[in-house]
Every structure is written in C-alpha cells, then in structure tokens.
Scaffold this motif. Structure first.
Motif, mmCIF file in Angstrom:
data_model
loop_
_atom_site.group_PDB
_atom_site.id
_atom_site.type_symbol
_atom_site.label_atom_id
_atom_site.label_comp_id
_atom_site.label_asym_id
_atom_site.label_seq_id
_atom_site.Cartn_x
_atom_site.Cartn_y
_atom_site.Cartn_z
ATOM 1 N N UNK A 1 4.007 -14.917 -22.889
ATOM 2 C CA UNK A 1 3.757 -14.233 -21.631
ATOM 3 C C UNK A 1 2.923 -15.159 -20.753
ATOM 4 N N UNK A 2 3.217 -15.171 -19.470
ATOM 5 C CA UNK A 2 2.529 -16.087 -18.570
ATOM 6 C C UNK A 2 2.984 -17.520 -18.777
ATOM 7 N N UNK A 3 4.226 -17.694 -19.188
ATOM 8 C CA UNK A 3 4.746 -19.014 -19.539
ATOM 9 C C UNK A 3 4.966 -19.952 -18.381
ATOM 10 N N UNK A 4 4.851 -19.477 -17.154
ATOM 11 C CA UNK A 4 5.028 -20.358 -15.997
ATOM 12 C C UNK A 4 3.703 -20.899 -15.475
ATOM 13 N N UNK B 1 12.831 -21.364 -30.672
ATOM 14 C CA UNK B 1 13.528 -20.538 -29.687
ATOM 15 C C UNK B 1 12.475 -19.740 -28.925
ATOM 16 N N UNK B 2 12.364 -20.005 -27.618
ATOM 17 C CA UNK B 2 11.272 -19.465 -26.814
ATOM 18 C C UNK B 2 11.814 -18.517 -25.749
ATOM 19 N N UNK B 3 11.158 -17.375 -25.602
ATOM 20 C CA UNK B 3 11.436 -16.432 -24.532
ATOM 21 C C UNK B 3 10.177 -16.369 -23.676
ATOM 22 N N UNK B 4 10.340 -16.570 -22.358
ATOM 23 C CA UNK B 4 9.197 -16.604 -21.445
ATOM 24 C C UNK B 4 9.262 -15.405 -20.505
ATOM 25 N N UNK B 5 8.135 -14.716 -20.384
ATOM 26 C CA UNK B 5 7.997 -13.629 -19.419
ATOM 27 C C UNK B 5 6.865 -13.990 -18.476
ATOM 28 N N UNK B 6 7.158 -13.957 -17.180
ATOM 29 C CA UNK B 6 6.145 -14.246 -16.173
ATOM 30 C C UNK B 6 6.599 -13.630 -14.862
ATOM 31 N N UNK B 7 5.669 -13.159 -14.055
ATOM 32 C CA UNK B 7 6.048 -12.566 -12.778
ATOM 33 C C UNK B 7 6.201 -13.614 -11.669
ATOM 34 N N UNK B 8 5.919 -14.864 -11.973
ATOM 35 C CA UNK B 8 6.075 -16.004 -11.067
ATOM 36 C C UNK B 8 5.288 -15.854 -9.757
ATOM 37 N N UNK B 9 4.212 -15.068 -9.778
ATOM 38 C CA UNK B 9 3.363 -14.984 -8.586
ATOM 39 C C UNK B 9 2.652 -16.316 -8.350
ATOM 40 N N UNK B 10 2.408 -17.036 -9.436
ATOM 41 C CA UNK B 10 1.917 -18.421 -9.367
ATOM 42 C C UNK B 10 2.618 -19.173 -10.488
ATOM 43 N N UNK B 11 2.543 -20.472 -10.471
ATOM 44 C CA UNK B 11 3.108 -21.256 -11.567
ATOM 45 C C UNK B 11 4.378 -21.984 -11.180
ATOM 46 N N UNK B 12 5.103 -22.416 -12.205
ATOM 47 C CA UNK B 12 6.263 -23.283 -12.027
ATOM 48 C C UNK B 12 7.495 -22.651 -12.640
#
Length: 41
Positions: free
Chosen positions: A7-10, A27-38
C-alpha cells in the motif's frame, strides 16, 4: 507463488520497496491513490 501487497507503492519508500521486490522476482500488487508519487509501474 504468493502475492505481496504494497500500500502506498507509488510514494518514495513504497516505490523503492516495489522495485526491490520485482528484482527479487516476487509478484507484487500495488495500491495507491496517486495523490502524490510516481506512476511508473
């Protein structure tokens, strides 16, 4: 193979963790709302 959820992977720390896990062939699953990050993955 089990999935790894990041979580917060970006964000700064999360993206580095995700990169390392991918290098380790996990094997990675990423959850992020992309409010900041890449959004590179």
């Amino acid at each position: 193979m089990k999935n790894i959820l990041v979580t917060g992977g970006a964000g700064y720390i999360g993206s580095h963790i995700v990169e390392q896990l991918i290098r380790l062939k996990k094997k990675v699953v990423v959850i992020d709302n992309l409010s900041t990050g890449f959004k590179n993955f």
